[in-house]
Design an enzyme around this catalytic site. Structure first.
Site, PDB file in Angstrom:
ATOM      1  N   ARG A  83       0.831  -1.210   0.000  1.00  0.00           N
ATOM      2  CA  ARG A  83       0.000   0.000   0.000  1.00  0.00           C
ATOM      3  C   ARG A  83       0.863   1.257   0.000  1.00  0.00           C
ATOM      4  O   ARG A  83       0.503   2.269  -0.625  1.00  0.00           O
ATOM      5  CB  ARG A  83      -0.952  -0.015   1.205  1.00  0.00           C
ATOM      6  CG  ARG A  83      -2.063   1.022   1.108  1.00  0.00           C
ATOM      7  CD  ARG A  83      -3.113   0.830   2.163  1.00  0.00           C
ATOM      8  NE  ARG A  83      -2.571   1.003   3.512  1.00  0.00           N
ATOM      9  CZ  ARG A  83      -3.303   0.871   4.627  1.00  0.00           C
ATOM     10  NH1 ARG A  83      -4.596   0.566   4.544  1.00  0.00           N
ATOM     11  NH2 ARG A  83      -2.755   1.050   5.817  1.00  0.00           N
ATOM     12  N   LYS A 186      -2.802   6.638   1.031  1.00  0.00           N
ATOM     13  CA  LYS A 186      -2.610   7.133   2.401  1.00  0.00           C
ATOM     14  C   LYS A 186      -1.724   8.377   2.356  1.00  0.00           C
ATOM     15  O   LYS A 186      -0.584   8.386   2.854  1.00  0.00           O
ATOM     16  CB  LYS A 186      -2.025   6.043   3.294  1.00  0.00           C
ATOM     17  CG  LYS A 186      -2.412   6.171   4.755  1.00  0.00           C
ATOM     18  CD  LYS A 186      -2.148   4.883   5.503  1.00  0.00           C
ATOM     19  CE  LYS A 186      -2.418   5.015   6.999  1.00  0.00           C
ATOM     20  NZ  LYS A 186      -3.835   5.244   7.316  1.00  0.00           N
ATOM     21  N   GLU A 222     -16.343   6.695   3.670  1.00  0.00           N
ATOM     22  CA  GLU A 222     -15.689   6.154   4.859  1.00  0.00           C
ATOM     23  C   GLU A 222     -15.646   7.201   5.956  1.00  0.00           C
ATOM     24  O   GLU A 222     -15.981   8.368   5.748  1.00  0.00           O
ATOM     25  CB  GLU A 222     -14.278   5.663   4.533  1.00  0.00           C
ATOM     26  CG  GLU A 222     -13.299   6.716   4.113  1.00  0.00           C
ATOM     27  CD  GLU A 222     -11.895   6.133   3.901  1.00  0.00           C
ATOM     28  OE1 GLU A 222     -11.647   4.990   4.310  1.00  0.00           O
ATOM     29  OE2 GLU A 222     -11.057   6.836   3.328  1.00  0.00           O
TER      30      GLU A 222
END
Length: 339
Positions: A83, A186, A222
């Site tokens: 990620r 992220k 989210e």
């Protein structure tokens, strides 16, 4: 050693604490160096460094656990490495080899092994890798040099005295990411963008803000710091499908556990109008695994799930996940990396 002896393991929170070392890697001229363990927690960079002006900064979050058999294991570090590279590609930053990343995490955990909370306390060693651009520049463009720092911090059990549902607030005034933007990685800036909604939520005595899709504001995306999941009244595990949410390692793991338990799982677009129909709702992420939501505030409306404790399905999923992480249940999917 004195600092370690003074740690109150039973009352650790989730906050920064310097440990013995962090591990640092430098990128320049097209390659990463071999890295070094460092006891210093300060970094000297130019005031013109890319990260301050053009925001090339990404990070990750993982955990290492002292398990029931006394061994130390890291939860799915290779997924954090993958990620991290997904984030790096999108922000025009250099990728870091996943195998090298896993070894680096093992090295820094091993060097700080006495900072890992004892088994039975519910604590863990939180792992925070951060990568940022350091080239001094005034013109807009990708940095030519980068630092990757992996630090570790002992953290306590998030829930003390039982898992209690929290209130959430739907953010109608702000989005955490743009359509086709950086919501799926992220990036540090995503969290800065969510702070104003988090402040609004806290002003209404809510623990978290819930964001809707940035294009139409009709679908659930989210929470400000974690993925959304719900349990339907007929026992299905449902989570959001969107191009602007982060692929959560915790959420993916919980979905696998749910399937192991015979639960149907769905990753799909969830209309905000469906929220009142769910039996249980939660935010899920590395820090807490699951945070049950008791009520959702949407303007003057209140969606109430009428729960004073964590719901039965979420509780079972939580126990399965934490049982695997602490070595109390079989690691069926080989998620744990022993140091």
């Amino acid at each position: 050693m004195d600092a370690i002896m003074n740690i109150d393991w039973e009352n650790l929170g989730f906050k920064f604490m310097p440990t013995r070392s962090n591990i640092r890697f430098h990128y320049e001229n097209g390659s990463w160096d071999e890295g070094r363990l460092c006891s210093d927690y300060n970094i000297t960079v130019s005031v013109a460094a890319n990260v301050f002006h053009y925001g090339q900064a990404i990070f990750e979050g993982g955990k290492a656990f002292r398990c029931r058999d006394g061994k130390v294991r890291i939860f799915r570090p290779e997924e954090n490495g993958k990620r991290l590279n997904s984030s790096a590609r999108h922000l025009m930053m250099p990728e870091f080899p996943v195998e090298k990343f896993v070894e680096a995490v093992k090295t820094v955990v091993r060097d700080n092994v006495d900072y890992i909370p004892p088994y039975g306390t519910g604590g863990a060693l939180y792992i925070r890798p951060v990568m940022f651009g350091t080239t001094p520049q005034i013109g807009v463009g990708a940095s030519l040099a980068y630092e990757l720092v992996i630090m570790v911090v002992p953290v306590g059990a998030y829930y003390k005295g039982g898992i209690k549902p929290v209130d959430a607030m739907i953010s109608r005034d702000y989005d955490r990411a743009a359509p086709h933007g950086t919501g799926h990685i992220k990036a540090a800036g995503n969290y800065a963008a969510s702070l104003i909604s988090s402040k609004q939520a806290k002003d209404r005595h809510c623990a978290v803000a819930l964001f809707l899709d940035p294009a139409t504001h009709t679908y659930v995306d989210e929470f400000g710091t974690s993925n959304f999941l719900a349990i339907t009244r007929d026992g299905r595990y449902v989570t959001s499908l969107s191009d602007s949410i982060l692929p959560s390692i915790t959420n993916n793991s919980l979905m696998t556990i749910a399937a192991d338990l015979g639960m149907p799982t769905e990753r799909r677009r969830i209309a905000a109008s469906e929220l009142p129909d769910f039996a249980e709702v939660a935010a899920c992420g590395t820090a807490v695994v699951l945070t049950p939501v008791g009520r959702i505030l949407d303007g003057d409306k209140v969606i109430d799930y009428h729960l004073t404790e964590i719901g039965p399905v979420l509780h079972k999923l939580y126990n399965e996940m934490t049982g695997i992480q602490h070595g109390e249940l079989p690691d069926r999917h080989n998620w744990l990396t022993e140091i």
